[in-house]
Write an enzyme that holds these catalytic residues in place. Structure first.
Site: not given
Length: 456
Positions: A392, A403, A405, A407
């Site tokens: 996202q 930050h 990242h 999933h």
């Protein structure tokens, strides 16, 4: 956990005090050996014993032996017949030799039986206690035809599938390679990036290629990585068809030849390795600081993770290092606070940056490599064949932690009535899912960490 993994862990622990002393600038004497292996395994072992005795007499803490220190077969069938596992009788004798002399041994390339009907060309480090400290299987196989030679190593040998992280030894952090690997600069640079201070290239270089390229390549690897280079070599005629170049060498990070065994059939060379010179070299010529990671990079795939060294920032949050189960050069993977599905984990960059477009080329490559590795890990553990991998990127895309990242979520048949409902649940989890306990997340991370360790 496998016996080999336990041995390696114990080796690291028992040798820790010596390693720390070496890491802080004290010099050590190392020895490089030269020999002429044949198909006579007993005679070859006698040569190794003699080289160990000579190294011991010169107070060397570590002896580097060449590729094929166990034997050189007359043909493929004999090579397969003579090969052993790492739990075989010959390895037991090498280990006893190291223990009896309280000396580290680099067994530069032994013929290791495998389950594929072939062998591995395997570089084994044995510590002064006689324990296996590291195992590296040769990546690049010598399938070459020139005017002088024609060899097809792949007819007999299976390639390894991973680099091995540099190993703590009495002479610093040692990066393992074998023979033909010398012609490929990329692994050397990656080993240096992982902390190598000394690179070793045990070899049975053919006479013609050795005469043309051996010293040039070794000095190039030393200069470009700013590492000591140790290259134990075979010398002379092994049989009617095969001759090796010799010239076992130790080379400084500046490219100076510190030892050269020449054309002697059985010889030893020694040199002092002073790790304190490395920092001065890095400071005066900071090549690795000048690398353009915004334009190009090298990322090693399938390399065992380093132990999580510290807690990591995740935007304004702090990720407990005990929940981190994998770390690469630029990224880390950790267990999730709120999971949409079982096995839902996160992969983030070490550097705090909000958006994908803010990543360097090095971070991009490392991030995607790490995500793929983590996806494969979860699918193996949970016995699934699919995964949802999503990012996202920005607040309007649903990003709640600024930050970068990813999933990674292993998927099962029918886990959602509507497949894309997972994205709705991803957005709703903060409201619907309670936080998991720190202990639960630590235990889950340990499961993943153990799995990765056992596979390596």
């Amino acid at each position: 956990m496998s016996t080999l993994v336990r041995i390696i862990r114990q080796s690291i622990l028992v040798s820790n005090h010596t390693q720390l002393r070496r890491m802080f600038g004290q010099s050590s004497t190392i020895a490089v050996g030269q020999m002429r292996s044949t198909s006579d395994k007993a005679a070859n072992l006698d040569q190794v014993r003699e080289l160990v005795a000579r190294a011991k007499s010169r107070n060397a803490c570590m002896l580097f032996l060449p590729e094929c220190c166990d034997f050189v077969g007359e043909n493929r069938d004999q090579t397969l017949e003579f090969s052993e596992g790492l739990d075989g009788e010959l390895m037991a004798q090498y280990r006893e030799l190291a223990k009896g002399n309280e000396m580290w041994l680099s067994l530069g390339g032994v013929h290791e039986q495998n389950e594929q009907g072939k062998i591995y060309n395997t570089h084994v480090l044995v510590n002064e206690k006689g324990e296996l400290a590291a195992v590296y299987r040769k990546l690049h196989l010598f399938d070459v035809s020139t005017k002088e030679i024609r060899l097809r190593e792949s007819d007999t040998v299976s390639p390894g599938d991973s680099l091995v992280r540099p190993v703590n030894t009495p002479t610093g952090q040692v990066g393992l390679q074998i023979c033909y690997d010398l012609r490929f600069a990329e692994p050397a640079v990656m080993l240096r990036k992982m902390g190598a201070q000394l690179l070793t290239y045990p070899a049975a270089f053919t006479y013609s290629t050795g005469k043309a390229h051996w010293e040039i390549l070794l000095r190039a690897r030393a200069i470009e990585t700013q590492c000591f280079v140790v290259a134990a070599a075979q010398q002379g005629w092994h049989n009617k068809k095969r001759q090796s170049w010799g010239h076992s060498m130790i080379i400084s990070p500046w490219g100076k030849v510190l030892a050269d065994c020449g054309c002697e059939e059985l010889a030893i060379g020694t040199a002092e390795v002073d790790l304190s010179v490395l920092q001065n070299l890095y400071d005066s010529m900071p090549c690795f600081e000048h690398r353009r990671n915004d334009l190009y990079t090298l990322t090693a795939y399938n390399v065992p993770s380093a132990e999580p060294a510290q807690d990591r920032p995740f935007a304004s949050n702090i990720v407990d290092r005990r929940t981190i189960f994998y770390e690469s050069e630029h990224c880390f993977a950790f267990t999730n606070l709120r999971c949409v599905v079982t096995g839902h984990v996160l992969v983030s960059t070490k550097r705090v940056t909000p958006r994908l477009c803010g990543l360097s080329v090095a971070e991009m490559a490392d991030m995607f490599s790490t995500v793929c590795m983590v996806q494969r890990l979860l699918e193996e553990i949970y016995q699934t064949t699919s995964a949802t991998v999503t990012v996202q990127d920005g607040a309007q895309a649903g990003q709640t932690v600024p930050h970068v990242h990813f999933h990674v979520m292993p998927r099962r048949y029918g886990d959602f009535g509507h497949n894309d409902q997972i994205y709705v649940k991803l957005d709703e989890r903060a409201e619907e899912k309670p936080q998991r306990s720190i202990q639960e997340r630590i235990e889950e991370a340990q499961v993943y960490r153990n799995f990765l360790t056992d596979k390596s």
